[in-house]
Design an enzyme around this catalytic site. Structure first.
Site, PDB file in Angstrom:
ATOM      1  N   CYS A   1      43.964  47.645  10.134  1.00 50.70           N
ATOM      2  CA  CYS A   1      43.237  48.652  10.905  1.00 50.70           C
ATOM      3  C   CYS A   1      41.792  48.193  11.068  1.00 50.70           C
ATOM      4  O   CYS A   1      41.095  47.983  10.083  1.00 50.70           O
ATOM      5  CB  CYS A   1      43.262  50.005  10.208  1.00 50.70           C
ATOM      6  SG  CYS A   1      42.220  51.210  11.062  1.00 50.70           S
TER       7      CYS A   1
ATOM      8  N   THR B   1      46.182  46.122  16.689  1.00 51.84           N
ATOM      9  CA  THR B   1      45.276  46.041  17.837  1.00 51.84           C
ATOM     10  C   THR B   1      44.307  44.868  17.741  1.00 51.84           C
ATOM     11  O   THR B   1      44.006  44.382  16.656  1.00 51.84           O
ATOM     12  CB  THR B   1      44.446  47.325  17.956  1.00 51.84           C
ATOM     13  OG1 THR B   1      43.807  47.561  16.708  1.00 51.84           O
ATOM     14  CG2 THR B   1      45.309  48.507  18.317  1.00 51.84           C
TER      15      THR B   1
END
Lengths: 305, 254
Positions: free
Chosen positions: A129, A192
């Site tokens: 993250c 991501t």
């Protein structure tokens, strides 16, 4: 009738179409659009030991071919998850993976122990993250630390241990290899990409600015994700779950061709809240119409030179 | 009501006032909604759906009011009657109603309170609708017959001045037992302060950039003060309508 189930070591899924952590809530948030019981697996929003408030406003911004998010792991904490969300997953017979995130190795161990004690069969370690100040991504970029983390969690968790890798590294195969050596059962890639979105508007002679720095997801990251999956496939033997910019059935096939054993649908759930269920039906129809009896047959055909 | 994805045919899509447009979508089978709820419109080649408040629901038509602000709304403004729009919904909660209702809409924020006014009239409740715009050209003319009091910042239409002042005046004059506001944060904050002084129930409809529309992603959350506890609330699921005290009472709306 084609067999769409995934059975690779401890990775057991109804079918290869899963939904990605952070995009699908904890259990039945999307049930008006897709029956969660037909999905290969729902990966829960990342869960931490204590509840977290997450980051301040503004948390999301749209960009070309995707979006940036900086949610910052807002979640209700493992205690409330086990009490309020887990019973629904179990009662409905939903195939699921619990995504866990910690600020220290001890926290990951503690979370994994709680999952073990509660009979949870699959967990995904969030070591990628980009939106929290401490922990998480720190564990995902250094193969020695990652190796120690996976080893420690392996000691306390007997189920399927998936590690979700970040693309924000020089060599993803090094990290994948250390995970495999440390006892991971599967890898998911990618989380991501680090990104910034800026929106400008001139209003009454002054620029109004929106800036969000965080994780870039959506259609734009598909080439990076396919590349990561291909590189991992060459370096490791454990199953790979491909994630990144999947918006169509053809995208799913591309990930299979690159070496993925299953896929997770992420940002596309926001654009098309019914997409995950549709992809399951499309896979079924495609396999039926083209005579593929098992996923391995289909993947074999896709990977033949 | 089950949420769905609809492909609806556009009946009309017309400029209603400077950058405000009204789009009428045919709903032959009817779609159930309540004032305050919204739909999420798909824009081709864009990732995030655009949340847009419902302005009216006649049973066979859903009407939306939107302001052209960026790529998404520009795309919508370019569509013609006969084209189709993909929308998901209906999402969100709705306004609670009172016996005497004062409704305030500023700019494009008129949409949900206009809808509420129409519904209140149907059931015979007392409702006064106040609307504020920057200038005459912005005023959606076809809606103005339903607006009881109107202000423009430059006085070119209705009373001159801020909709905040107009609302404060009618709070005292009309003494409602329920106030519903939609508009810029500053407008909602000021009017809700006036409502709080008179101890009148006040609700505000919040706007936020949204990811999933179903409460899953936590992208659209705002801070609310829930009986002394400051916590995150998803605008898409718990809102968009909130008790004004919860949003502004804690003085931390974002």
């Amino acid at each position: 009738m084609p067999d769409m189930s995934v059975k690779k070591g401890k990775l057991r899924l109804k079918n290869p179409i899963m939904t990605a952590s952070g995009t699908y809530g904890y259990n039945i948030e999307y049930e008006d659009f897709t029956n969660p019981e037909i999905l290969g697996g729902i990966v829960t929003k990342a869960i931490t030991l204590e509840p977290r408030e997450g980051n301040f406003w503004q948390r999301i911004i749209e960009t070309e071919c995707g979006m940036i998010n900086s949610i910052g792991l807002e979640n209700l904490g493992i205690t409330r998850f086990l009490k309020e969300k887990l019973p629904v997953l179990l009662a409905r017979g939903i195939c699921f993976v619990v995504n866990i995130a910690g600020s220290s190795i001890d926290e990951y161990i503690n979370l994994a122990q709680k999952c073990e004690e509660n009979g949870i069969k699959m967990i995904e370690l969030n070591v990628s993250c980009p939106n929290v100040r401490h922990g998480c991504l720190e564990f995902g970029v250094d193969e020695k630390i990652l190796s120690r983390l996976v080893n420690s969690v392996r000691d306390v968790f007997s189920g399927c241990l998936i590690v979700k890798l970040t693309p924000n590294v020089t060599s993803i195969e090094l990290l994948g290899t250390s995970c495999q050596k440390a006892g991971a059962d599967a890898l998911s890639a990618i989380n991501t990409l680090k990104g910034t979105g800026i929106k400008l508007r001139l209003e009454n002679g002054k620029f109004k600015k929106e800036i969000v720095t965080g994780g870039y997801s959506g259609q734009g990251i598909k080439p990076a994700a396919l590349n990561a999956v291909m590189r991992l496939k060459k370096a490791i033997d454990i199953p790979i779950i491909g994630i990144g910019g999947i918006y169509s059935f053809n995208d799913v096939l591309e990930f299979f061709a690159a070496g993925a054993d299953a896929v997770q649908i992420g940002t596309a759930n926001f654009t098309h809240p019914d997409i995950a269920g549709k992809l399951v039906s499309e896979l079924y129809d495609f396999m039926s119409n083209n005579g593929f009896k098992t996923l391995d047959e289909l993947k074999g055909a896709l990977r033949n030179e | 009501m089950v949420q769905k994805i609809y492909e609806l045919k556009i009946k009309n899509n017309n400029r209603a006032g400077s950058d405000l447009y009204i789009m009428d979508l045919e709903t032959p089978d009817g779609i159930f909604s309540k004032p305050g709820q919204f739909i999420s419109v798909l824009i081709p080649h864009k990732t995030l759906r655009r949340p847009i408040s419902i302005m009216e629901n006649t049973g066979s038509t859903i009407r939306i009011l939107y302001k052209v602000r960026g790529e998404g709304t520009n795309y919508l403004a370019g569509l013609n009657a006969g084209n189709y729009v993909n929308f998901a919904g209906v999402f969100g909660n709705f306004f609670k109603i009172g016996e005497k209702n004062l409704l305030v809409g500023a700019g494009v924020g008129l949409a949900p309170v206009y809808y509420l006014k129409k519904e209140l009239e149907k059931i015979g409740r007392d409702a006064k609708l106040i609307a504020g715009f920057k200038t005459k050209t912005e005023v959606p003319r076809e809606l103005s017959p339903f607006i009881d009091y109107m202000s423009t910042d430059d006085g070119s239409f209705g009373e001159k001045g801020s909709v905040i002042d107009l609302a404060e005046k009618y709070i005292k004059e009309f003494m409602p037992d329920n106030i519903c506001i939609c508009g810029p944060v500053i407008v909602m904050e000021k009017i809700s302060e006036a409502a709080a002084q008179e101890r009148i129930q006040c609700q505000v409809s919040m706007e936020s950039m949204m990811g999933c529309s179903v409460g899953a992603c936590r992208g659209c959350v705002i801070k609310i003060n829930d009986s002394g506890v400051i916590r995150n609330a998803a605008v898409c699921k718990e809102g968009p309508v909130f008790d004004a005290l919860k949003v502004f009472g804690g003085k931390s709306h974002a």
